[in-house]
Design an enzyme around this catalytic site. Sequence first.
Site, PDB file in Angstrom:
ATOM      1  N   TYR A 165     -78.637  72.001 -13.453  1.00  0.00           N
ATOM      2  CA  TYR A 165     -77.869  72.424 -14.628  1.00  0.00           C
ATOM      3  C   TYR A 165     -76.430  71.919 -14.549  1.00  0.00           C
ATOM      4  O   TYR A 165     -75.869  71.430 -15.541  1.00  0.00           O
ATOM      5  CB  TYR A 165     -77.911  73.950 -14.704  1.00  0.00           C
ATOM      6  CG  TYR A 165     -77.290  74.557 -15.926  1.00  0.00           C
ATOM      7  CD1 TYR A 165     -77.856  74.385 -17.183  1.00  0.00           C
ATOM      8  CD2 TYR A 165     -76.151  75.348 -15.820  1.00  0.00           C
ATOM      9  CE1 TYR A 165     -77.289  74.975 -18.312  1.00  0.00           C
ATOM     10  CE2 TYR A 165     -75.580  75.949 -16.934  1.00  0.00           C
ATOM     11  CZ  TYR A 165     -76.159  75.754 -18.179  1.00  0.00           C
ATOM     12  OH  TYR A 165     -75.591  76.347 -19.277  1.00  0.00           O
ATOM     13  N   LYS A 169     -74.807  69.388 -17.308  1.00  0.00           N
ATOM     14  CA  LYS A 169     -73.676  69.822 -18.128  1.00  0.00           C
ATOM     15  C   LYS A 169     -72.417  69.000 -17.853  1.00  0.00           C
ATOM     16  O   LYS A 169     -71.636  68.714 -18.777  1.00  0.00           O
ATOM     17  CB  LYS A 169     -73.407  71.317 -17.905  1.00  0.00           C
ATOM     18  CG  LYS A 169     -74.466  72.223 -18.513  1.00  0.00           C
ATOM     19  CD  LYS A 169     -74.625  71.994 -20.007  1.00  0.00           C
ATOM     20  CE  LYS A 169     -75.484  73.049 -20.677  1.00  0.00           C
ATOM     21  NZ  LYS A 169     -75.666  72.778 -22.119  1.00  0.00           N
TER      22      LYS A 169
END
Length: 312
Positions: A165, A169
């Site tokens: 993640y 991101k």
Amino acid sequence: MGTAGATGGGVDLSGRTAVVTGSGRGLGLGYARALSAAGAAVVVNDVDAEAAESAAKAIVEAGGRAVAVAAAVGSAETADALVSAAVDNFGRLDVMVTNAGVLRDKVLWKMTDEDFDTVVDVHLRGTFTCVRAAAIRMREQGGGGRIIVAGSPTGQRGTFGQTNYAAAKAGIVGMMRTWAMELARDEITVNALIPVAATAMTRTIPFFAPHVEALTRDGIPLPDALRKGEGFGTVEDVAGLVVFLASDAAAQVNGQAIGIGGDRLALWSHPSERAVSFAAGGGGWSAEQIAAVWPSTFGRSPETVGVPAPQL
């Protein structure tokens, strides 16, 4: 983008069409509802067909215009289908909001290739394919456009157990800066929002979990220590930034990472050199020279890592 703008004390997006990925529930649904309330037609997307149809139906019943596209974000085919849905149903595409995402949290040594690939495919590749498709359409039709991509505090600072993640991101914000330069001549702005809100994702964070549960189950408002101190609030607290960035009022806002949550609105800095030293004599740095100067220079105030632990 036409003549729509701030009118009557509000933001008017009448005549504009927005695509919001991952908008069957959570933050995406909040964005879609807020854009519709401001006058935009909305293409609702979710991998869950029932959630997508239900969200679109709710927007229509509230007096808005919306259609649903049930598809997993990631492939070029899905991105093209979303843009086509906007054009076929509403005549144009003005706003692309890439919100879709999944989590597969594990520490590095337990994370599988599938855990990594799934998260990167939806977040990073899905953002790339959707923004590419949107940029092609916006450039063809002329008149500018608005692209809003979803980052995260994890991508800015890192979070334990979120290798996949964090990578996705951080990559999204990096792509955003590049796209902001590439599309500026076409009057297409590209910005990243860094939201923090009570959602199914933040429910997995132990500290926030009881507060999210109390809010969703019992309607107990989040305490000020969260809303102000941590910038943690509701989905509705975040949606206003999306509407602003989609409007004429944000025509000069480009290439920015903007945080929002609870009562906090913040502008994130771009990475930059914090401290610099130069080797004497012009001969470059040896390992021994670096070791000698590090404790008294860079080692005195190293950068912190990780999202700071909440404090109440």
